[in-house]
Design a protein around this motif. Structure first.
Motif, mmCIF file in Angstrom:
data_model
loop_
_atom_site.group_PDB
_atom_site.id
_atom_site.type_symbol
_atom_site.label_atom_id
_atom_site.label_comp_id
_atom_site.label_asym_id
_atom_site.label_seq_id
_atom_site.Cartn_x
_atom_site.Cartn_y
_atom_site.Cartn_z
ATOM 1 N N ARG B 121 0.834 -1.207 0.000
ATOM 2 C CA ARG B 121 0.000 0.000 0.000
ATOM 3 C C ARG B 121 0.865 1.253 0.000
ATOM 4 N N LEU B 124 2.357 1.710 -3.407
ATOM 5 C CA LEU B 124 1.392 2.238 -4.380
ATOM 6 C C LEU B 124 1.224 3.727 -4.203
ATOM 7 N N GLN B 125 1.106 4.148 -2.961
ATOM 8 C CA GLN B 125 0.902 5.572 -2.707
ATOM 9 C C GLN B 125 2.094 6.381 -3.174
ATOM 10 N N GLY B 127 3.984 5.470 -5.669
ATOM 11 C CA GLY B 127 4.219 5.228 -7.095
ATOM 12 C C GLY B 127 5.373 4.288 -7.354
ATOM 13 N N TYR B 132 5.947 -2.585 -5.215
ATOM 14 C CA TYR B 132 4.577 -3.098 -5.152
ATOM 15 C C TYR B 132 4.502 -4.478 -5.789
ATOM 16 N N TYR B 157 -6.109 -4.637 -7.194
ATOM 17 C CA TYR B 157 -4.862 -3.949 -7.565
ATOM 18 C C TYR B 157 -4.136 -4.735 -8.645
ATOM 19 N N LEU B 217 -6.868 1.959 -3.102
ATOM 20 C CA LEU B 217 -5.752 2.650 -3.746
ATOM 21 C C LEU B 217 -5.809 2.499 -5.257
ATOM 22 N N SER B 219 -6.894 4.470 -7.329
ATOM 23 C CA SER B 219 -6.502 5.695 -8.023
ATOM 24 C C SER B 219 -4.993 5.782 -8.194
ATOM 25 N N CYS B 220 -4.247 5.212 -7.254
ATOM 26 C CA CYS B 220 -2.775 5.248 -7.379
ATOM 27 C C CYS B 220 -2.319 4.485 -8.612
ATOM 28 N N ASP B 223 -3.321 6.447 -11.632
ATOM 29 C CA ASP B 223 -2.442 7.621 -11.739
ATOM 30 C C ASP B 223 -1.420 7.504 -12.850
#
Lengths: 330, 328
Positions: B121, B124-125, B127, B132, B157, B217, B219-220, B223
């Motif tokens: 996590r 991911l946040q 990037g 990950y 994910y 997550l 959206s990460c 992104d």
């Protein structure tokens, strides 16, 4: 000649492979391909036995590695056949055995090297190979092109397979059609229902209907209902993309209706008409989304025209607003 | 497995073989070799170290039990990292150290899962896709062995990762095929599948709608695809809209606004960012005579659009996310 072993307890792939290796050794030394049929028999057996062995290994909780080993052995056999001289006509059969192994194992990327050998090496003239091997080869390479979404090439190869396949062999024809139909749908060619019925491919029936009618809900339902099947044989993603063609059909129908009512204004379709029509068909999409879909249809050459954002109108070209896909995929 | 007795940390006959393998492996691209890829069977010990905070030191010899933390200490260490306010590099380092201690002691249970989930996590946040991916593959293995965790969240994910960051259709097909009935009803998974649908048909409006209300997550992961989607969208609009399309509209539908607005008139923030982005990608802008509003001249733009070099690319336009922040 080794005979197929009866299903009696544990098969013995290691010893069979030893036998195979010994045979291969001798085969290499023989100048003429007189033992080709036997070589093919060995190849086929090794694969079938390995498949069986893997199944049994999985059942007893062990790691199934026999099929992979069979693949390595067959690569050696291929090497023995990929030589100048009369032996080379037997190479395509072994190639097809390798394809079957790689597809079963999911390691289809390994097909590339064999394909390269067949298609670029000067040892091989494709026309020399026996027809049945060519059909099988085209079937598998066609399937690979479907994965890579090269629909035009996939169409060529699978159609070749279809044309040259033994017309009596219904199960083989069915296998080819299972992949050819989605490809044809992608390039805008629809099969007749009689074809689907004849070969028991009715999972495609609703999809074809949705394309004819412009019925998006039906497409989604059909994809949902047969999801597992379609995912498993790998055509799901291809069929998903038919969504845009369904929208196009819908727009065309609206255009036809408008032409009857008011021909002078028929080439202008208001966005609100599109939204209402979709609502009526049970699909709730907001204005932004519908506008986006229209933009996509124009962008991908499914519709000729433009969208006027201020007035929220789709303006169709007066000439041929719905060009035929002409074999070009979306 | 009881600890293998040794003198002064020197290797004994059991560990020598494993160590030589370690040394052989650490040649070459040692930095990217995951801690988990080394054969720890021969090196399993029980740790006695009580430090909650411990930096990651790559093992190059048999681990001294005094430097390895037992499970209860590792739980505290994990909690410490979770509640820490320090930056990602610090957390990543601490977590790698925890992971190593777990691996060395062959602890493969719910704590292990929690550690990987936490690290995944954070990665991911930040990037950090490669970290990950390492964690994701460990989690897939652990979930497969029946160890409990947030497997639904992570299958979402995984889906997003395969569909957005690899071109491998077969992997995507098999990921989708392996979703259980339970998974298909999960909100995070459903969201991921909807994203797939949007990307598949090029539906940028849907993509950015989903981006705005992404659970977990998701959206990460999205992104990293935003730039590409925006460029596709602008190409599409340049071909299909005539004579122009308002920049306000583009700002709204391509996710430049922080808040979801339904009407163009309400677009305030994000306008400048959008304008900058458009110019950076070759769009030609004009001012509408009547309204004074900024527009994209679509016909001219369609010939001049381009994807700038990564240095110039403004992915989400948030210049405040400077790299220096991570190194603070």
């Amino acid at each position: 000649t080794p005979t197929p072993s009866a299903a009696s307890g544990t098969p013995t792939p290691p010893s069979r492979r030893l036998l195979g290796s010994a045979f291969l050794q001798e085969f290499r030394n023989w100048e003429t391909p007189w033992a080709m049929e036997a070589m093919h028999m060995v190849a086929l057996e090794i694969r079938l036995l390995a498949e069986k062995a893997d199944r049994e290994l999985v059942m007893s909780g062990k790691n199934p590695d026999k099929l992979q080993a069979a693949g390595s052995f067959l690569m050696k056999v291929f090497g023995a056949l990929a030589v100048k001289g009369p032996k080379r006509v037997g190479a395509l059969y072994v190639t097809c055995q390798l394809f079957k192994i790689y597809f079963r194992l999911g390691t289809v990327n390994l097909c590339r090297s064999v394909i390269r050998s067949i298609e670029t090496a000067r040892n091989f003239d494709f026309e020399d190979f026996p027809v049945k091997d060519k059909v099988t080869y085209m079937y598998y390479t066609g399937r690979l092109e479907v994965f890579n979404e090269n629909f035009l090439v996939a169409d060529q190869k699978l159609t070749y397979a279809l044309m040259h396949c033994n017309p009596q062999s219904e199960s083989n024809l069915r296998k080819i059609l299972k992949f050819l139909i989605p490809v044809k749908l992608s390039i805008g060619v629809l099969p007749r229902r009689t074809l689907l019925e004849k070969y028991n491919l009715l999972e495609y029936a609703d999809i074809v209907t949705s394309l004819r009618r412009g019925d998006l809900r039906l497409l989604k339902q059909a994809l949902d209902r047969h999801e597992d099947q379609l995912l498993k044989c790998g055509v799901y993603l291809v069929l998903e993309k038919l969504e845009l063609q369904v929208y196009r059909r819908l727009v065309k129908k609206i255009h036809i209706i408008q032409r009857e009512k008011e021909p002078s204004k028929a080439h202008q379709i208001k966005l609100e008409v599109l939204v209402k029509t979709l609502q009526w068909l049970g699909i709730t999409m907001d204005v932004d989304e519908v506008e986006c879909i229209m933009a996509c249809l124009i962008y991908k050459n499914l519709i000729k025209g433009y969208f006027a954002h201020k007035s929220k109108v789709l303006v169709l070209s007066k000439q041929d607003p719905f060009p035929k896909l002409n074999g070009k995929p979306v | 497995m009881s600890s293998i007795p040794h003198k002064n940390g020197a290797a004994n006959v059991y560990t020598r073989g494993a160590i030589s393998m370690l040394n052989n492996r650490s040649n070459g691209d040692g930095a990217s070799l995951a801690v988990e890829d080394i054969d720890w069977d021969a090196l399993t010990i029980k740790g006695t170290c009580q430090e909650i905070e411990k930096r990651y030191l790559r093992l190059t010899s048999a681990p001294d039990p005094a430097t390895v933390r037992p499970e209860d200490v590792l739980e505290k260490a994990l909690h410490m990292v979770e509640t820490s306010e320090k930056n990602y590099l610090y957390k990543c380092d601490q977590l790698k150290s925890i992971r190593q201690d777990l691996t060395v002691q062959r602890i493969q249970n719910e704590l292990t899962v929690k550690v990987y989930e936490t690290h995944a996590r954070f990665a991911l946040q930040a990037g950090d896709l490669s970290e990950y991916n390492q964690c994701q593959s460990q989690l897939t293995r652990l979930y497969g062995e029946g160890i409990a965790g947030c497997h639904l969240e992570f299958s979402a994910y995984n889906l997003l990762c395969v569909m957005l960051h690899s071109n491998n259709k077969r992997d995507l097909l098999s990921s989708m095929a392996s979703l259980s009935k339970e998974a298909r009803l999960d909100e995070t998974v459903k969201h991921a599948l909807a994203v797939h649908s949007a990307v598949s048909s090029g539906n940028y409006v849907m993509f950015f709608k989903l981006y705005k209300k992404a659970p977990g997550l998701n959206s990460c992961l999205m992104d990293l695809y935003v730039e590409r989607m925006r460029f596709e969208a602008i190409k599409c609009m340049s071909k299909s809209y005539r004579p122009t399309v308002p920049v306000r509209y583009v700002t709204r539908v391509l996710g430049f606004t922080r808040v979801d607005v339904l009407c163009e008139a309400n677009v305030a923030d994000g306008l400048e960012e959008c304008e900058e982005w458009l110019k950076a990608h070759g769009a030609v802008l004009t001012v509408d005579e009547n309204s004074g509003e900024l527009q994209i001249d679509t016909k001219v733009s369609s010939a001049s659009l381009y994807m700038p070099e990564p240095d110039n690319a403004v992915s989400h336009g948030d210049a405040s996310l400077a790299v220096d922040d991570f190194l603070a």
